[in-house]
Design a protein around this motif. Sequence first.
Motif, PDB file in Angstrom:
ATOM      1  N   ARG A  49      44.131 -32.255  24.722  1.00  0.00           N
ATOM      2  CA  ARG A  49      43.337 -33.379  24.224  1.00  0.00           C
ATOM      3  C   ARG A  49      41.852 -33.149  24.448  1.00  0.00           C
ATOM      4  NH1 ARG A  49      45.472 -38.424  23.412  1.00  0.00           N
ATOM      5  NH2 ARG A  49      43.358 -38.888  22.711  1.00  0.00           N
ATOM      6  N   ARG A  50      41.486 -32.605  25.616  1.00  0.00           N
ATOM      7  CA  ARG A  50      40.082 -32.359  25.886  1.00  0.00           C
ATOM      8  C   ARG A  50      39.535 -31.254  24.985  1.00  0.00           C
ATOM      9  NH1 ARG A  50      36.897 -34.040  29.995  1.00  0.00           N
ATOM     10  NH2 ARG A  50      38.253 -35.842  29.764  1.00  0.00           N
ATOM     11  N   GLU A  51      40.361 -30.242  24.694  1.00  0.00           N
ATOM     12  CA  GLU A  51      39.929 -29.177  23.784  1.00  0.00           C
ATOM     13  C   GLU A  51      39.687 -29.729  22.387  1.00  0.00           C
ATOM     14  OE1 GLU A  51      41.853 -24.982  25.188  1.00  0.00           O
ATOM     15  OE2 GLU A  51      43.264 -26.517  24.514  1.00  0.00           O
ATOM     16  N   LEU A  52      40.559 -30.634  21.939  1.00  0.00           N
ATOM     17  CA  LEU A  52      40.355 -31.234  20.616  1.00  0.00           C
ATOM     18  C   LEU A  52      39.067 -32.043  20.597  1.00  0.00           C
ATOM     19  CD1 LEU A  52      41.981 -31.771  17.815  1.00  0.00           C
ATOM     20  CD2 LEU A  52      42.117 -34.078  18.747  1.00  0.00           C
ATOM     21  N   GLU A  53      38.804 -32.781  21.656  1.00  0.00           N
ATOM     22  CA  GLU A  53      37.571 -33.575  21.731  1.00  0.00           C
ATOM     23  C   GLU A  53      36.348 -32.665  21.650  1.00  0.00           C
ATOM     24  OE1 GLU A  53      35.147 -36.117  25.100  1.00  0.00           O
ATOM     25  OE2 GLU A  53      37.338 -36.023  25.217  1.00  0.00           O
ATOM     26  N   ILE A  54      36.392 -31.534  22.340  1.00  0.00           N
ATOM     27  CA  ILE A  54      35.274 -30.590  22.294  1.00  0.00           C
ATOM     28  C   ILE A  54      35.091 -30.055  20.884  1.00  0.00           C
ATOM     29  CG2 ILE A  54      34.496 -28.318  23.082  1.00  0.00           C
ATOM     30  CD1 ILE A  54      35.954 -28.957  25.745  1.00  0.00           C
ATOM     31  N   ALA A  55      36.199 -29.688  20.228  1.00  0.00           N
ATOM     32  CA  ALA A  55      36.122 -29.149  18.869  1.00  0.00           C
ATOM     33  C   ALA A  55      35.526 -30.159  17.906  1.00  0.00           C
ATOM     34  CB  ALA A  55      37.515 -28.719  18.404  1.00  0.00           C
ATOM     35  N   VAL A  56      35.878 -31.441  18.064  1.00  0.00           N
ATOM     36  CA  VAL A  56      35.322 -32.484  17.206  1.00  0.00           C
ATOM     37  C   VAL A  56      33.828 -32.644  17.480  1.00  0.00           C
ATOM     38  CG1 VAL A  56      35.348 -34.965  16.725  1.00  0.00           C
ATOM     39  CG2 VAL A  56      37.504 -33.703  16.919  1.00  0.00           C
ATOM     40  N   ARG A  57      33.444 -32.657  18.749  1.00  0.00           N
ATOM     41  CA  ARG A  57      32.039 -32.844  19.098  1.00  0.00           C
ATOM     42  C   ARG A  57      31.178 -31.676  18.641  1.00  0.00           C
ATOM     43  NH1 ARG A  57      31.427 -34.870  25.178  1.00  0.00           N
ATOM     44  NH2 ARG A  57      29.266 -34.975  24.465  1.00  0.00           N
ATOM     45  N   LEU A  58      31.759 -30.491  18.578  1.00  0.00           N
ATOM     46  CA  LEU A  58      31.013 -29.326  18.101  1.00  0.00           C
ATOM     47  C   LEU A  58      31.024 -29.210  16.582  1.00  0.00           C
ATOM     48  CD1 LEU A  58      32.033 -26.620  20.737  1.00  0.00           C
ATOM     49  CD2 LEU A  58      29.760 -27.626  20.399  1.00  0.00           C
ATOM     50  N   GLY A  59      31.795 -30.056  15.915  1.00  0.00           N
ATOM     51  CA  GLY A  59      31.826 -30.032  14.459  1.00  0.00           C
ATOM     52  C   GLY A  59      32.814 -29.063  13.870  1.00  0.00           C
ATOM     53  N   HIS A  60      33.724 -28.511  14.667  1.00  0.00           N
ATOM     54  CA  HIS A  60      34.697 -27.559  14.150  1.00  0.00           C
ATOM     55  C   HIS A  60      35.936 -28.236  13.570  1.00  0.00           C
ATOM     56  CE1 HIS A  60      32.304 -24.309  15.571  1.00  0.00           C
ATOM     57  NE2 HIS A  60      32.458 -24.596  16.842  1.00  0.00           N
ATOM     58  N   ILE A  61      36.125 -29.515  13.871  1.00  0.00           N
ATOM     59  CA  ILE A  61      37.255 -30.275  13.329  1.00  0.00           C
ATOM     60  C   ILE A  61      36.704 -31.574  12.749  1.00  0.00           C
ATOM     61  CG2 ILE A  61      39.409 -31.489  13.824  1.00  0.00           C
ATOM     62  CD1 ILE A  61      39.986 -29.516  16.014  1.00  0.00           C
ATOM     63  N   ALA A  62      36.928 -31.794  11.467  1.00  0.00           N
ATOM     64  CA  ALA A  62      36.490 -33.032  10.818  1.00  0.00           C
ATOM     65  C   ALA A  62      37.468 -34.156  11.126  1.00  0.00           C
ATOM     66  CB  ALA A  62      36.391 -32.818   9.311  1.00  0.00           C
ATOM     67  N   THR A  63      36.946 -35.346  11.300  1.00  0.00           N
ATOM     68  CA  THR A  63      37.782 -36.518  11.540  1.00  0.00           C
ATOM     69  C   THR A  63      37.413 -37.620  10.557  1.00  0.00           C
ATOM     70  OG1 THR A  63      36.242 -37.418  13.180  1.00  0.00           O
ATOM     71  CG2 THR A  63      38.009 -35.971  13.999  1.00  0.00           C
ATOM     72  N   VAL A  64      38.267 -38.632  10.490  1.00  0.00           N
ATOM     73  CA  VAL A  64      38.019 -39.781   9.614  1.00  0.00           C
ATOM     74  C   VAL A  64      38.208 -41.051  10.424  1.00  0.00           C
ATOM     75  CG1 VAL A  64      38.709 -38.587   7.502  1.00  0.00           C
ATOM     76  CG2 VAL A  64      40.426 -39.808   8.849  1.00  0.00           C
ATOM     77  N   ALA A  65      37.669 -42.140   9.921  1.00  0.00           N
ATOM     78  CA  ALA A  65      37.810 -43.429  10.597  1.00  0.00           C
ATOM     79  C   ALA A  65      39.262 -43.894  10.543  1.00  0.00           C
ATOM     80  CB  ALA A  65      36.891 -44.452   9.944  1.00  0.00           C
ATOM     81  N   SER A  66      39.667 -44.614  11.584  1.00  0.00           N
ATOM     82  CA  SER A  66      41.037 -45.123  11.655  1.00  0.00           C
ATOM     83  C   SER A  66      41.124 -46.601  11.326  1.00  0.00           C
ATOM     84  CB  SER A  66      41.599 -44.900  13.065  1.00  0.00           C
ATOM     85  OG  SER A  66      40.923 -45.738  13.992  1.00  0.00           O
ATOM     86  N   GLY A  67      39.973 -47.276  11.236  1.00  0.00           N
ATOM     87  CA  GLY A  67      39.976 -48.725  11.066  1.00  0.00           C
ATOM     88  C   GLY A  67      39.732 -49.444  12.376  1.00  0.00           C
ATOM     89  N   VAL A  68      39.874 -48.738  13.499  1.00  0.00           N
ATOM     90  CA  VAL A  68      39.586 -49.285  14.822  1.00  0.00           C
ATOM     91  C   VAL A  68      38.283 -48.656  15.310  1.00  0.00           C
ATOM     92  CG1 VAL A  68      40.389 -49.479  17.206  1.00  0.00           C
ATOM     93  CG2 VAL A  68      42.042 -49.541  15.318  1.00  0.00           C
ATOM     94  N   PRO A  69      37.302 -49.448  15.740  1.00  0.00           N
ATOM     95  CA  PRO A  69      36.027 -48.868  16.166  1.00  0.00           C
ATOM     96  C   PRO A  69      36.205 -47.764  17.203  1.00  0.00           C
ATOM     97  CG  PRO A  69      35.845 -51.248  16.041  1.00  0.00           C
ATOM     98  CD  PRO A  69      37.285 -50.922  15.833  1.00  0.00           C
ATOM     99  N   TRP A  70      35.564 -46.627  16.940  1.00  0.00           N
ATOM    100  CA  TRP A  70      35.510 -45.460  17.823  1.00  0.00           C
ATOM    101  C   TRP A  70      36.846 -44.757  17.999  1.00  0.00           C
ATOM    102  CZ3 TRP A  70      30.794 -45.059  17.190  1.00  0.00           C
ATOM    103  CH2 TRP A  70      29.919 -46.144  17.307  1.00  0.00           C
TER     104      TRP A  70
END
Length: 281
Positions: A49-70
């Motif tokens: 989970r922490r590795e995924l968070e790092i990848a998202v923060r570095l821009g290597h994994i795109a994410t989309v909104a879920s409808g729930v803030p943050w």
Amino acid sequence: MVMSPVLESFPRPAALVAGGRDAGRRDAEGGTDASVSERHAAAALALGRRELEIAVRLGHIATVASGVPWERRVPRAEIERLASAPGFPGALRDRIRLVNASEGAALLRISPARFSRLARGGCLAPLSFHPHHRAIVWRYPAEELRLFALRHPELLSGPAPGGLLRELRGGADWRPRRWRARHTGLLAQQAGNAWERAAVAAAVLDPAVVTDTVPDPVARARLHRLRPPLGDHREDAAVRAVLRVTDPDESRWYAGMLREALREARALARPRAPVTADRRR
């Protein structure tokens, strides 16, 4: 915001921008099966989970909104793209590897003292931190350190620039400010509306500054409800020094960001004048 005289800027990858409103619309059109939770995405990509968070923060994994803030979700197409890339998953893990100061110094082949001077002077931007014995341990993306060495070999040997030395003699430490800039920048991009962007700025400001900037208690309560996650650290004095802005120049910069977002939020909420027959003609 006043920047360090030797501040190194790293452009945000396009993948990070893909996590904005357009990607969220594509996900909504594709239905709930078009994306998965970050927990499921981490398992599918053989990441923690922490590795995924790092990848998202570095821009290597795109994410989309879920409808729930943050709360973010990962498109299935993004998982398929990453899983089919050459060298998966080792190549992805190498791109998101973080190092501490001693590991970073070894990577750059410089002394730990020189690495510390570069980091405190604002040349290097930490991505994460954790408290350890009432001190802060900073961690840096190894990929960015390698890029810094290619761009600025003159800073790795020989005398330090005069501007950097003056900053350090004055007791400057840009590491907290650079961490806040990275983290709030990503949160502002992920915000779904102007109120959430305002909450990003309010989260790092001193409560007294927020009160001065937003006199309306109802608006302040709304900002508090929308407060974004700044980390899962147990908040002590050392952690508060990272999360909370104290420099007057930086405080004015975030207060300006807060006022601008609130103006936009209120302008969007303002009822439009009815269309009369004269206006239609």
